[in-house]
Design a protein around this motif. Structure first.
Motif, short mmCIF file in Angstrom:
data_model
loop_
_atom_site.label_atom_id
_atom_site.label_comp_id
_atom_site.label_asym_id
_atom_site.label_seq_id
_atom_site.Cartn_x
_atom_site.Cartn_y
_atom_site.Cartn_z
N LEU A 165 62.80 83.93 34.14
CA LEU A 165 62.24 83.55 32.85
C LEU A 165 63.02 82.39 32.22
O LEU A 165 62.44 81.48 31.62
CB LEU A 165 62.25 84.75 31.90
CG LEU A 165 61.19 85.82 32.17
CD1 LEU A 165 61.49 87.08 31.37
CD2 LEU A 165 59.80 85.29 31.82
N VAL A 166 64.35 82.43 32.35
CA VAL A 166 65.18 81.35 31.82
C VAL A 166 64.81 80.03 32.48
O VAL A 166 64.66 78.99 31.81
CB VAL A 166 66.67 81.67 32.03
CG1 VAL A 166 67.53 80.45 31.69
CG2 VAL A 166 67.10 82.85 31.17
N VAL A 167 64.62 80.06 33.79
CA VAL A 167 64.25 78.85 34.53
C VAL A 167 62.84 78.41 34.16
O VAL A 167 62.58 77.21 33.94
CB VAL A 167 64.37 79.09 36.05
CG1 VAL A 167 63.82 77.89 36.81
CG2 VAL A 167 65.82 79.33 36.43
N GLN A 168 61.91 79.37 34.08
CA GLN A 168 60.51 79.06 33.77
C GLN A 168 60.39 78.34 32.43
O GLN A 168 59.59 77.39 32.30
CB GLN A 168 59.69 80.35 33.73
CG GLN A 168 58.23 80.13 33.35
CD GLN A 168 57.47 81.45 33.22
OE1 GLN A 168 57.90 82.49 33.71
NE2 GLN A 168 56.31 81.41 32.56
N TYR A 169 61.19 78.76 31.46
CA TYR A 169 61.11 78.16 30.13
C TYR A 169 62.18 77.08 29.90
O TYR A 169 62.41 76.67 28.77
CB TYR A 169 61.22 79.25 29.05
CG TYR A 169 59.97 80.10 28.98
CD1 TYR A 169 58.89 79.71 28.21
CD2 TYR A 169 59.87 81.28 29.71
CE1 TYR A 169 57.74 80.48 28.15
CE2 TYR A 169 58.72 82.06 29.66
CZ TYR A 169 57.65 81.65 28.88
OH TYR A 169 56.50 82.42 28.84
N ASN A 170 62.78 76.64 31.00
CA ASN A 170 63.75 75.54 30.95
C ASN A 170 64.84 75.79 29.92
O ASN A 170 65.11 74.96 29.05
CB ASN A 170 63.03 74.22 30.65
CG ASN A 170 63.91 73.01 30.84
OD1 ASN A 170 64.84 73.03 31.67
ND2 ASN A 170 63.67 71.96 30.09
N ARG A 171 65.50 76.95 30.03
CA ARG A 171 66.48 77.37 29.02
C ARG A 171 67.88 77.59 29.59
O ARG A 171 68.70 78.24 28.96
CB ARG A 171 66.00 78.67 28.36
CG ARG A 171 64.74 78.52 27.53
CD ARG A 171 64.49 79.81 26.77
NE ARG A 171 65.66 80.17 26.01
CZ ARG A 171 65.87 79.82 24.74
NH1 ARG A 171 64.98 79.10 24.09
NH2 ARG A 171 66.97 80.20 24.12
#
Length: 325
Positions: A165-171
């Motif tokens: 999720l962190v990667v998906q939302y570029n966070r």
């Protein structure tokens, strides 16, 4: 050369080398880039002003201008990453069931009233928002707000899904994650070393040992954040009346200090002092502080950030006392 002279010269050389490298750590270690710096951190979104870990709490904190949202994550039966502190739903919803045994669609809502964990005999009453949110809800709603994620259980799937999720939302540049457990920290770092991690309890103790033995300059550290409790807060939560009765005063250079202040100084500064010389200057967060005297004490001791259940109170204190960025 006698054995005594050899030992003395070796120890002297070691001490001087250690001191020199503490002052110039970049000679051994590459300076890490700091993605963000947080002074005002909303614990569970601000558990004293809205129901903890709800979207209402997060929205309120972000509207106030908090620097960071702190939250907790679990995995549901159908492997949805939810924002919730306890593994059991009893305290928060009144239903005696484990979050891992319930599908997300079947989760009960929060109770209308919850106790504030770090403020004795205080409760927070919620409004219309009593839904347990998904982590993706937080990421979608607050794309530019740093988030501090406590991975509550040692679960490989949970760690993997949070990372995805962190990667998906570029966070990756706006997230710090981990747990007090060193096993969980290791798994987080292995899963995605691009997401900053904070020190586990084991590593905090190791850090102190390395510093006071002079070994710290020679050891690379992957962590970028220290999250520590203030000792006097623990005693205040257990028995505030006993704390008042047992205050001792010691004299130092003609000034009086409460015993609890001296204890806080030893613990916080023992952890913070080394970071003044380390290349990436880790951030030191003190949790969970809810009174003005504790806010002041932590900032005066050198904490870079304070985690609180009362984001409005902390914001007003910082503005009134110029503890701003």
């Amino acid at each position: 050369m006698s054995a005594a002279v050899y030992v003395i010269s070796t120890v002297t050389g070691y001490v001087l080398t250690s001191a020199f490298l503490l002052k110039y750590p970049s000679l051994l270690h590459r300076r890490k880039k700091e993605a963000f710096r947080s002074r005002h951190i909303s614990h569970r979104g601000g558990a004293g002003e809205n129901l903890e870990n709800t979207m209402a709490a997060f929205r309120h904190a972000v509207q106030l201008g908090t620097d960071m949202l702190e939250l907790d994550c679990h995995l549901t039966k159908d492997e949805q990453v939810v924002v919730l502190h306890d593994s059991n739903l009893k305290r928060s919803t009144g239903i005696n069931a484990y979050i891992s045994d319930v599908a997300y669609a079947d989760l009960p809502p929060y109770l209308c009233k919850l106790g504030v964990t770090f403020k004795r005999e205080c409760y927070c009453e919620g409004g219309d928002d009593k839904r347990i949110p998904l982590l993706r809800d937080v990421f979608e709603s607050f794309p530019n707000t740093p988030v501090n994620i406590d991975i509550k259980v040692n679960n490989d799937i949970l760690i993997k899904k949070v990372s995805e999720l962190v990667v998906q939302y570029n966070r990756e540049h706006l997230t710090v994650w981990g747990n007090s457990s060193n096993k969980i920290i290791k798994k987080c770092y292995k899963e995605n070393p691009q997401i900053p991690v904070f020190f586990s309890l084991h590593r905090v103790l190791l850090l102190l040992g390395l510093f006071y033995t002079g070994l710290l300059p020679f050891v690379p550290l992957k962590e970028q954040f220290l999250e520590i409790p203030m000792p006097s807060i623990i005693s205040k939560l257990k028995d505030p009346e006993h704390q008042k009765r047992s205050q001792l005063y010691v004299q130092s250079d003609g000034r009086s200090f409460e015993w609890n202040f001296a204890l806080d100084w030893n613990v916080i500064m023992g952890l913070f002092y080394w970071s003044l010389f380390f290349p990436f200057k880790p951030q030191v967060y003190v949790w969970v502080l809810n009174d003005e005297e504790d806010f002041k004490r932590a900032f005066d001791l050198g904490a870079t950030g304070i985690m609180t259940d009362y984001p409005t109170k902390l914001k007003e204190f910082m503005e009134k006392n110029s503890y701003t960025k």
